[in-house]
Design an enzyme around this catalytic site. Sequence first.
Site, PDB file in Angstrom:
ATOM      1  N   ARG A  44       0.829  -1.207   0.000  1.00  0.00           N
ATOM      2  CA  ARG A  44       0.000   0.000   0.000  1.00  0.00           C
ATOM      3  C   ARG A  44       0.861   1.254   0.000  1.00  0.00           C
ATOM      4  O   ARG A  44       0.438   2.323  -0.458  1.00  0.00           O
ATOM      5  CB  ARG A  44      -0.925   0.004   1.222  1.00  0.00           C
ATOM      6  CG  ARG A  44      -1.822   1.247   1.313  1.00  0.00           C
ATOM      7  CD  ARG A  44      -2.862   1.084   2.392  1.00  0.00           C
ATOM      8  NE  ARG A  44      -2.292   1.045   3.718  1.00  0.00           N
ATOM      9  CZ  ARG A  44      -2.053   2.123   4.478  1.00  0.00           C
ATOM     10  NH1 ARG A  44      -2.311   3.334   4.014  1.00  0.00           N
ATOM     11  NH2 ARG A  44      -1.556   1.992   5.685  1.00  0.00           N
ATOM     12  N   TYR A  98     -10.604  18.703 -19.280  1.00  0.00           N
ATOM     13  CA  TYR A  98     -11.230  17.388 -19.262  1.00  0.00           C
ATOM     14  C   TYR A  98     -12.361  17.348 -18.236  1.00  0.00           C
ATOM     15  O   TYR A  98     -12.199  17.781 -17.095  1.00  0.00           O
ATOM     16  CB  TYR A  98     -10.161  16.342 -18.935  1.00  0.00           C
ATOM     17  CG  TYR A  98     -10.682  14.981 -18.592  1.00  0.00           C
ATOM     18  CD1 TYR A  98     -11.540  14.291 -19.451  1.00  0.00           C
ATOM     19  CD2 TYR A  98     -10.306  14.353 -17.403  1.00  0.00           C
ATOM     20  CE1 TYR A  98     -12.014  13.030 -19.128  1.00  0.00           C
ATOM     21  CE2 TYR A  98     -10.767  13.094 -17.080  1.00  0.00           C
ATOM     22  CZ  TYR A  98     -11.627  12.437 -17.948  1.00  0.00           C
ATOM     23  OH  TYR A  98     -12.103  11.191 -17.615  1.00  0.00           O
ATOM     24  N   ASP A 170      -1.193  18.590 -17.167  1.00  0.00           N
ATOM     25  CA  ASP A 170      -1.734  17.315 -17.616  1.00  0.00           C
ATOM     26  C   ASP A 170      -1.170  17.036 -19.006  1.00  0.00           C
ATOM     27  O   ASP A 170      -1.524  17.697 -19.977  1.00  0.00           O
ATOM     28  CB  ASP A 170      -3.264  17.381 -17.657  1.00  0.00           C
ATOM     29  CG  ASP A 170      -3.899  16.085 -18.145  1.00  0.00           C
ATOM     30  OD1 ASP A 170      -3.170  15.166 -18.541  1.00  0.00           O
ATOM     31  OD2 ASP A 170      -5.147  16.005 -18.128  1.00  0.00           O
ATOM     32  N   LYS A 195      -3.635   5.979 -20.672  1.00  0.00           N
ATOM     33  CA  LYS A 195      -3.596   6.405 -22.069  1.00  0.00           C
ATOM     34  C   LYS A 195      -2.284   5.965 -22.728  1.00  0.00           C
ATOM     35  O   LYS A 195      -2.043   4.790 -22.896  1.00  0.00           O
ATOM     36  CB  LYS A 195      -3.789   7.930 -22.136  1.00  0.00           C
ATOM     37  CG  LYS A 195      -4.948   8.459 -21.285  1.00  0.00           C
ATOM     38  CD  LYS A 195      -6.280   7.815 -21.609  1.00  0.00           C
ATOM     39  CE  LYS A 195      -7.466   8.532 -20.962  1.00  0.00           C
ATOM     40  NZ  LYS A 195      -7.520   8.498 -19.502  1.00  0.00           N
TER      41      LYS A 195
END
Length: 381
Positions: A44, A98, A170, A195
């Site tokens: 984690r 976005y 981004d 992506k």
Amino acid sequence: MDLTPIHPKVTPIYQTSVFKFNSLAELEEYYTTPGRGGRYGYSRSEHPNSDELVAEVAKLEGAAGGGVATGAGLAGLLAAVLATCQAGDHVLCPAELYGGSVVLLSLELSRLGIETTYVPLADLYDIAKWRKPTTKLVLAEVLSNPLLTVLDGPRLARACKEQGVLLLIDSSFTSPILTQPLSWGADMVWHSATKYLAGHSDVTAGVVVARDPAIGKRLRQVATNLGLMLAPMESWLAVRGLKTLRLRMRQHSENALAVAHFLANHPAVEQVFYPGLATHPGHALAEHELLGGLYGGMLSVRLADDSAAAVDRFIQKSKLFPLAPSLAGVASSCSYPTATSHRGLTDEQRRSLGITPGVLRLSVGIEEPADLLSDLQHALG
């Protein structure tokens, strides 16, 4: 079993939730040594596969501060905002953003007391006009989703530095092969690794890397505390994708340019949004700012019949551009922003951004260009 003599060429998948310690001294060393002393404890917090992914992206971006890999692209944005902002702080963004980012900022983070303001991209460069005493962060995309407006990254970075505001870029549409925003002066770069970084439509992931090690450390803390860390298998797949990133981006870009020229001359298409076209208003800026003479694999079109019905006819006739809500895989696809990425906006908001009912976004893959053009001809016939 002693694995010491084994030297794999490819990093194994460390599909384990925990790592063992031989003594209390080793456990104490893990918690007190900077960098954990090369040890791992709980996946984690960190594991070798995630560390490899972050290190590879940081190397591509020139990010000395490291960063974090997260379980989804938006989890990366969440980590970036919470690593640099707290309740009462203000984030500044372009209106051309976005839709998923808008929902996270305006619907979820606003409940935590983080305010966001959206201004037209053309006006965003005047940071002094829009900033508040509480403004901590500016978020912008290299190429806007979905109409591919080109950001003047160096100009925005200079404006942020002058005003003492952090800049998060981004770069999901471009990848480090086309842009390296830290070289402009940005503070963090965020990728939806779902992506282009992973590139094969089989991973959901995010990566954020930073210039400043203090921010990089805080990114990891936030991801650990909120359980955002990317799992070993997905980290391994994303690293595998990175190994062909440079080759893929070149083919994506070459195919997209051929598709853009074809569509620009098709009577069923009113407008093509692709920075590689000389007619695109941001072409000169993209030519200067994007690397390697490449413009990416994303483009959008507005059909001459500016209606959802026309888009639906295209979707049902196309064989190589199936309707899918994500993008950037090796296989081409299309998306309908009105019903996917920007469905959370009102009709009026979408129209103000130029997202009309006949706008269709194409993610151009690495197939044979002739096959793509033949399919488009059929779908638009």
